[in-house]
Design a protein around this motif. Sequence first.
Motif, PDB file in Angstrom:
ATOM      1  N   SER A 128      49.428  32.009  20.973  1.00  0.00           N
ATOM      2  CA  SER A 128      50.019  33.160  21.660  1.00  0.00           C
ATOM      3  C   SER A 128      49.192  33.475  22.894  1.00  0.00           C
ATOM      4  O   SER A 128      47.993  33.752  22.803  1.00  0.00           O
ATOM      5  N   ILE A 129      49.835  33.429  24.053  1.00  0.00           N
ATOM      6  CA  ILE A 129      49.173  33.732  25.323  1.00  0.00           C
ATOM      7  C   ILE A 129      49.673  35.086  25.808  1.00  0.00           C
ATOM      8  O   ILE A 129      50.879  35.312  25.909  1.00  0.00           O
ATOM      9  N   SER A 130      48.744  35.999  26.080  1.00  0.00           N
ATOM     10  CA  SER A 130      49.135  37.329  26.544  1.00  0.00           C
ATOM     11  C   SER A 130      48.089  37.848  27.515  1.00  0.00           C
ATOM     12  O   SER A 130      47.014  37.270  27.673  1.00  0.00           O
ATOM     13  N   GLY A 131      48.401  38.975  28.144  1.00  0.00           N
ATOM     14  CA  GLY A 131      47.479  39.532  29.115  1.00  0.00           C
ATOM     15  C   GLY A 131      46.211  40.069  28.505  1.00  0.00           C
ATOM     16  O   GLY A 131      45.109  39.824  29.006  1.00  0.00           O
ATOM     17  N   PHE A 132      46.350  40.801  27.386  1.00  0.00           N
ATOM     18  CA  PHE A 132      45.206  41.520  26.836  1.00  0.00           C
ATOM     19  C   PHE A 132      45.000  41.274  25.351  1.00  0.00           C
ATOM     20  O   PHE A 132      44.297  42.026  24.691  1.00  0.00           O
ATOM     21  N   GLY A 133      45.584  40.219  24.818  1.00  0.00           N
ATOM     22  CA  GLY A 133      45.446  39.929  23.400  1.00  0.00           C
ATOM     23  C   GLY A 133      46.587  40.512  22.587  1.00  0.00           C
ATOM     24  O   GLY A 133      47.394  41.304  23.085  1.00  0.00           O
ATOM     25  N   GLN A 134      46.665  40.113  21.331  1.00  0.00           N
ATOM     26  CA  GLN A 134      47.790  40.469  20.473  1.00  0.00           C
ATOM     27  C   GLN A 134      47.673  41.853  19.860  1.00  0.00           C
ATOM     28  O   GLN A 134      48.655  42.386  19.349  1.00  0.00           O
ATOM     29  N   GLU A 135      46.486  42.457  19.885  1.00  0.00           N
ATOM     30  CA  GLU A 135      46.296  43.772  19.283  1.00  0.00           C
ATOM     31  C   GLU A 135      45.502  44.656  20.235  1.00  0.00           C
ATOM     32  O   GLU A 135      44.868  44.171  21.166  1.00  0.00           O
ATOM     33  N   GLY A 136      45.531  45.956  19.981  1.00  0.00           N
ATOM     34  CA  GLY A 136      44.754  46.878  20.791  1.00  0.00           C
ATOM     35  C   GLY A 136      45.631  47.731  21.695  1.00  0.00           C
ATOM     36  O   GLY A 136      46.837  47.502  21.840  1.00  0.00           O
ATOM     37  N   ASP A 137      44.989  48.720  22.321  1.00  0.00           N
ATOM     38  CA  ASP A 137      45.706  49.709  23.110  1.00  0.00           C
ATOM     39  C   ASP A 137      46.483  49.091  24.273  1.00  0.00           C
ATOM     40  O   ASP A 137      47.522  49.618  24.682  1.00  0.00           O
ATOM     41  N   TRP A 138      45.982  48.020  24.847  1.00  0.00           N
ATOM     42  CA  TRP A 138      46.616  47.442  26.030  1.00  0.00           C
ATOM     43  C   TRP A 138      47.524  46.261  25.714  1.00  0.00           C
ATOM     44  O   TRP A 138      48.065  45.624  26.627  1.00  0.00           O
ATOM     45  N   ALA A 139      47.687  45.941  24.445  1.00  0.00           N
ATOM     46  CA  ALA A 139      48.422  44.731  24.068  1.00  0.00           C
ATOM     47  C   ALA A 139      49.845  44.717  24.618  1.00  0.00           C
ATOM     48  O   ALA A 139      50.373  43.664  24.983  1.00  0.00           O
ATOM     49  N   GLY A 140      50.469  45.883  24.695  1.00  0.00           N
ATOM     50  CA  GLY A 140      51.860  45.932  25.121  1.00  0.00           C
ATOM     51  C   GLY A 140      52.070  45.974  26.619  1.00  0.00           C
ATOM     52  O   GLY A 140      53.210  45.998  27.084  1.00  0.00           O
ATOM     53  N   ARG A 141      50.996  45.974  27.389  1.00  0.00           N
ATOM     54  CA  ARG A 141      51.135  46.076  28.840  1.00  0.00           C
ATOM     55  C   ARG A 141      51.686  44.781  29.440  1.00  0.00           C
ATOM     56  O   ARG A 141      51.322  43.688  29.014  1.00  0.00           O
TER      57      ARG A 141
END
Length: 399
Positions: A128-141
Amino acid sequence: MSNTPAAKPGILDGVRVLDFTAMMSGPYCTRLMADLGAEVIKVEPPEGDYIRLRAPRREGRSTYFAQLNAGKKSLALDLKKPEAIALIREMVSKCDVVVENYRPGVMKRLGLDYTSLSALNPKLVYCSISGFGQEGDWAGRSAYAPVLHAASGYDMANLDYQEGDVERPLKNGIFVADVLGGSLAFGAVQSALFRAARTGEGDHVDLSLMDAMLGMLVYECQEAQFPAERRRPLYRPTKARDGFLLIAPVSQNNFEALARGTGHPEWITDPRFAVSQDREHHWGELMQLLDDWAGPQSAAECEAAMNAAGVPCSRYFTVREAMQLPPLQERQAFQTIDDGSGPFQVPNPAFRFARTAAHARNSVPALGGDGPALLGSLLGLSDERVAALRESRTLHVHG
């Protein structure tokens, strides 16, 4: 020099990848896998990867898309339809790797997250490649590369290195975060595949592009914690008569060779420049002396003098010029492919193997064009079943 690769096996021959990626970071990762022989099945929405619409385009085909997706196959499914999800779940048992770069939570809502799919295939490597990781406050950004350049400190660090009255962070059209993150994801997937081959157990790779950017800022991360007493000196463009060159005397031997190569051996004993610490204090003066030396000469003449002296140096080239340079031609750094609108060049991987192939494959998938054949060969679906999937708009085929 021939651009036809020698017939060699690929290290990833026989590895099958379900590729749920779009834009740049994920496709960059899976393109590298295709270059090594993996069968990469790009699962696209009915409208296709957005990059298919991006310039440069010829006859409606994007060479930008082609560079990122050469060697892959395309399966266009409407994942809003339960039957499409059922098809994917059936395919997972026949695949080795899943790569996705949706916003965190999307694959779980579809029932295609790592927990769900590893239950069907315990050896599955899932990235899984994402901006800020799969968990945490910024995950959905939302996190496109320019956003990550800003958030990571990269842009402000680059601004701090500029000279003069530059008050605003610089524009940048080169998506460092995507290429860096895609490269690291590629390496992580290979590590997980190695472990799966040894233990029979897959793994979930959680790749954060933000983490990738901070990992690249090696000096800057340390200087942020332990501020330097003064700014470190930076090599700057030296101005010749017809252009610029970058001269980088990184060691004492390099500096002494520079002094001799410019015809100024007296610099070696000049108290301003004799040792590294003194040069740092008088860096601007040294850079000005290099401008004075280079000014009457062409950039090519200056480069030749520095190379003859053994000083690290290069003229500034455009990308068009760099693509024609001897080392790239000699290494066959580019592969000629044809997407149906004519031939063009794309870069090969930067690495080579002695016994196996690592190069771009000469095929660019039409949107959904491989769907019927894939469903028939992998899942044994009949022509009638495939036709029904097309009729229900679950499966889409273009071109």
